[in-house]
Design an enzyme around this catalytic site. Structure first.
Site, PDB file in Angstrom:
ATOM      1  N   HIS A  34      36.861  72.056  38.549  1.00 36.79           N
ATOM      2  CA  HIS A  34      38.247  72.292  38.958  1.00 36.79           C
ATOM      3  C   HIS A  34      38.333  73.630  39.681  1.00 36.79           C
ATOM      4  O   HIS A  34      37.363  74.355  39.826  1.00 36.79           O
ATOM      5  CB  HIS A  34      39.162  72.333  37.727  1.00 36.79           C
ATOM      6  N   HIS A  91      41.498  66.504  40.753  1.00 36.04           N
ATOM      7  CA  HIS A  91      42.798  66.907  41.269  1.00 36.04           C
ATOM      8  C   HIS A  91      42.679  67.092  42.772  1.00 36.04           C
ATOM      9  O   HIS A  91      41.845  67.861  43.254  1.00 36.04           O
ATOM     10  CB  HIS A  91      43.267  68.202  40.600  1.00 36.04           C
ATOM     11  N   GLU A 131      42.397  70.476  44.834  1.00 34.75           N
ATOM     12  CA  GLU A 131      41.356  71.445  44.470  1.00 34.75           C
ATOM     13  C   GLU A 131      40.137  71.247  45.375  1.00 34.75           C
ATOM     14  O   GLU A 131      39.077  70.789  44.974  1.00 34.75           O
ATOM     15  CB  GLU A 131      41.043  71.308  42.981  1.00 34.75           C
ATOM     16  N   GLU A 141      36.427  76.207  36.231  1.00 35.01           N
ATOM     17  CA  GLU A 141      37.559  76.487  37.124  1.00 35.01           C
ATOM     18  C   GLU A 141      37.065  77.493  38.154  1.00 35.01           C
ATOM     19  O   GLU A 141      36.868  78.669  37.841  1.00 35.01           O
ATOM     20  CB  GLU A 141      38.741  77.053  36.336  1.00 35.01           C
TER      21      GLU A 141
END
Length: 425
Positions: A303, A174, A177, A377
């Site tokens: 992420h 992404h 990010e 994450e």
């Protein structure tokens, strides 16, 4: 350190060893202009909102089913989402409350800053030049706009294809990010700079083959960074407008965990595996299945920004799926995930405990290739944390990244079932 047969080595070298031809200048310009003929996606129409009301995985999944991207679950349970107008209206129709959020806070310039795509490529060149015996650059293919998707292989006999457990870490799927690229570069530095001086690192590099891709979505990363190096465009997808982490060809579009609307931040694409970046990474991972044996044993998709350790499955709330994700599979994933989380202090959970997703990297790598698969994450509070936080946000994952690699020889060792599952490895 155990060399395979010549035939297998030559096959693997042909598939992945050589860097592809140079990218056209138009694809690598500092401005991030697309390659000739590439059709870039329009700027995102999504806006940021705070959603209050959802208090369970199923209610968060109702929000996700609208197509909105859930960017973060706050400690109080409120959701930060990116949503186009139709998605925002749909969330309100569910009975939840939406409050518009402004842009992320701008940070002051510091001596440290985030790596641009060009700077990242230059750093990879410096790594392989400084450590040619253990580091080698590779490309898995090209992006929508024609850029090479580049990584570094790290192993003691890096030019050889050895019969060792392989570890695959990817980041920046992404675009916005930004900290994830820094995490990958940090770990490349740990493996190379400490080889020969830190016993644990030396042992891992000698006994593993690492494949690390810092920027899986180069077009999107460049587009997001070129507006403002402090506060980006909040661009998530590739430059076709596809959410790459909803485009993997496993349970694609099956379960309300992605959007069929092209303007949505979670647009899954017109067909499974349609995005060139996804085709490149899945083809590469399949190429590591040599003689019917998948060499990659541990996969990580990096992420941000939710402080989580996630594992399959994402498309179903069920902890296990007969013939697909057994009780032992789930237990081993969960045990390793919780061990990792003790070190980075993230919350460990099955992906669907957050909300339902489909077409994700973790579900594909496990469901299609039976590779133990995780998502980290990272933290930071937002997609553009101040560069002064890069060091602390990445160093917290030193131990977790090493632990995953150490378990690659036999992940079932985490539940003391190595004799049952790993004798033939």
């Amino acid at each position: 350190m155990r060399t395979r047969t010549l035939k297998a080595a030559l096959l693997a070298a042909c598939l992945v060893g050589a860097l592809l031809p140079a990218v056209p200048a138009s694809a690598t310009s500092a401005s991030g202009s697309p390659a000739t003929g590439a059709q870039a996606a329009p700027a995102s129409a999504a806006k940021r909102y705070l959603v209050t009301g959802p208090d369970s995985a199923r209610e968060r999944s109702r929000v996700a089913r609208t197509g909105a991207a859930i960017d973060r679950v706050r400690p109080d349970g409120a959701l930060e989402v990116s949503a186009i107008p139709a998605e925002a209206a749909a969330i309100e129709r569910l009975g939840f409350t939406l409050t518009p959020l402004g842009g992320f806070p701008r940070y002051r310039e510091t001596a440290q800053s985030y790596h641009t795509h060009a700077e990242t490529m230059a750093e990879l060149d410096q790594v392989v030049a400084a450590y040619p015996q253990i580091a080698k650059k590779f490309s898995i293919g090209r992006s929508h706009e024609g850029r090479d998707i580049v990584g570094v292989k790290i192993s003691d006999n890096v030019a050889s294809d050895e019969d060792e457990p392989e570890v695959f870490y990817q980041a920046n799927i992404h675009a916005r990010e930004r900290i994830t690229n820094e995490q990958a570069l940090y770990f490349i530095g740990v493996l190379t700079k400490e080889y020969g001086s830190t016993a644990r690192i030396t042992k891992l590099v000698n006994e593993r083959e690492f494949w690390i891709i810092p920027i899986l979505n180069p077009d999107g990363q460049i587009y997001d960074m070129t507006s403002d190096t402090q506060a980006g465009r909040m661009w998530r997808k590739n430059r076709q407008g596809v959410d790459l982490n909803r485009n993997y060809p496993y349970k694609w579009g099956c379960c309300g965990g992605s959007s069929g609307t092209p303007s949505s931040d979670t647009y899954r694409g017109p067909s499974a595996g349609s995005a060139p970046e996804v085709r490149a990474v899945t083809s590469f991972i399949r190429s590591r299945n040599i003689g019917g044996k998948q060499q990659i044993k541990m996969f990580l998709d990096i992420h941000s920004v939710a402080n989580l350790v996630l594992w399959p499955m994402g498309y179903t709330y069920n902890d296990t799926v007969p013939g697909e994700f057994t009780a032992d599979d789930e237990s081993a994933h969960r045990t390793i995930g919780r061990e990792v989380a003790r070190h980075n202090r993230y919350t460990p959970q099955q992906s669907s405990d957050l909300y339902i997703t489909d077409g994700s990297s973790n579900d594909w790598t496990w469901g299609d290739q039976r590779i133990f698969s995780y998502t980290f994450e990272l933290g930071g509070g937002n997609f553009y944390p101040p560069p002064s936080q890069i060091e602390s946000l990445t160093q917290v994952n030193r131990e977790p990244l090493l632990l995953l690699a150490e378990y690659a020889d036999c992940p079932y060792r985490a539940i003391n079932k190595q004799d049952q599952y790993c004798k033939s490895l």
